[in-house]
Design a protein around this motif. Structure first.
Motif, short mmCIF file in Angstrom:
data_model
loop_
_atom_site.label_atom_id
_atom_site.label_comp_id
_atom_site.label_asym_id
_atom_site.label_seq_id
_atom_site.Cartn_x
_atom_site.Cartn_y
_atom_site.Cartn_z
N SER A 116 1.08 -0.97 0.09
CA SER A 116 -0.08 -0.02 -0.03
C SER A 116 0.86 1.38 -0.16
N LEU A 117 0.36 2.22 -0.35
CA LEU A 117 1.01 3.60 -0.61
C LEU A 117 0.17 4.73 0.01
N ASN A 118 0.87 5.45 0.96
CA ASN A 118 0.30 6.81 1.31
C ASN A 118 -0.15 7.57 0.10
N PRO A 119 -1.53 8.16 0.13
CA PRO A 119 -1.88 8.89 -1.02
C PRO A 119 -1.22 10.08 -1.15
N ARG A 120 -0.84 10.77 0.05
CA ARG A 120 0.01 12.02 -0.07
C ARG A 120 1.40 11.96 -0.94
N GLY A 124 -0.20 14.72 -2.98
CA GLY A 124 0.26 15.92 -2.25
C GLY A 124 -0.92 16.30 -1.14
N ASP A 125 -0.86 17.43 -0.60
CA ASP A 125 -1.80 18.00 0.24
C ASP A 125 -3.21 17.68 -0.05
N ASP A 126 -3.44 17.41 -1.40
CA ASP A 126 -4.98 17.36 -1.90
C ASP A 126 -5.45 16.26 -1.28
N ALA A 127 -4.58 15.12 -1.07
CA ALA A 127 -5.12 13.94 -0.60
C ALA A 127 -5.81 14.08 0.65
#
Length: 270
Positions: A116-120, A124-127
């Protein structure tokens, strides 16, 4: 808007024993149809009732999942996904087309297999804003609108291979007679090596894996539909050389033999 996209494939227990369970799927806009398969929303209410285990078979797709404390981008999961549902909750997800996450990631999607991956790291900050908007949304259409806004703002140039691999995977899913990489390579006029590189880069798993998984999806769908099943005939139809190999692969993926699964779902097999 939420529309009927047909019955979802790969849900091992489509009927929960008790409580309320909802599963909605929404088509993407035309602008994002090349990279998004659909948006999905699952909600359940088991308050005062025993928890229930839900299981789904893997698809060759990346998912962006929004859920309190569990939000992440998930690469292709090679085993079945098991989740214990309890209390009251809901989950919203973006199911990218096979190959559809590559324009956002711009690296071999195989790096995300079973990870899995952190959406940020992608958005970025939009996540963070997107997650907050989804978690307070009062209906699915609001969630879909937020997802469309996020993806459209971050969509980079989409090369022709994205559409190509999406079509290849869709063809594998639709063609029940396609049971080998050799046959696929001959059909699309590519070498096996070229197919493997293409799938590694854009899909995240091998063409052999995709073919095998969709043939097992077909086996489960036939059982759920109540089709009279001969395991030997089904094994040969799905491209297996013998019944034993089919049963072995089925048990490894589903967690029980075909006969055990058919009995558990109230279906008959031979």
């Amino acid at each position: 808007m939420t529309i009927d996209l047909g019955k979802p494939r790969g849900v091992l227990h489509p009927r929960l024993a008790h409580g309320e369970f909802q599963h909605a799927r929404c088509a993407p806009s035309l602008a994002l149809a090349g990279v998004v398969e659909h948006y999905w929303h699952v909600a359940w209410d088991l308050r005062g009732l025993p928890a229930q285990q839900q299981e789904t078979l893997p698809h060759p797709n990346v998912h962006y999942v929004i859920e309190p404390a569990l939000t992440a981008i998930y690469g292709v999961h090679t085993g079945r996904f098991v989740r214990l549902l309890e209390g009251k909750g809901q989950v919203f997800g973006i199911k990218f087309k096979a190959g559809g996450f590559f324009p956002f990631y711009d690296r071999p999607v195989s790096e995300l297999r079973d990870r899995s991956l952190n959406p940020r790291q992608i958005f970025g900050d939009d996540a963070g804003g997107f997650e907050a908007e989804v978690l307070v949304a009062t209906n699915v259409d609001i969630m879909v609108t937020a997802a469309e806004r996020l993806l459209f703002a971050h969509l980079r140039n989409v090369d022709s291979n994205v559409a190509r691999v999406s079509e290849l995977v869709a063809g594998i899913a639709a063609d029940r007679n396609l049971t080998s990489v050799d046959a696929l390579a001959q059909q699309v006029k590519l070498t096996k090596r070229a197919l493997q590189r293409l799938f590694n880069q854009y899909v995240g798993v091998s063409p052999k894996w995709v073919i095998n998984r969709y043939r097992l999806h077909e086996a489960v769908a036939q059982m759920q539909a109540g089709v009279p099943v001969s395991w030997m005939e089904l094994a040969l139809t799905l491209g297996y050389f013998d019944q034993a190999h089919f049963i072995r692969d089925f048990r490894k993926l589903v967690g029980r033999s075909p006969a055990e699964y058919a009995r558990a779902e109230g279906r008959l097999g031979g």
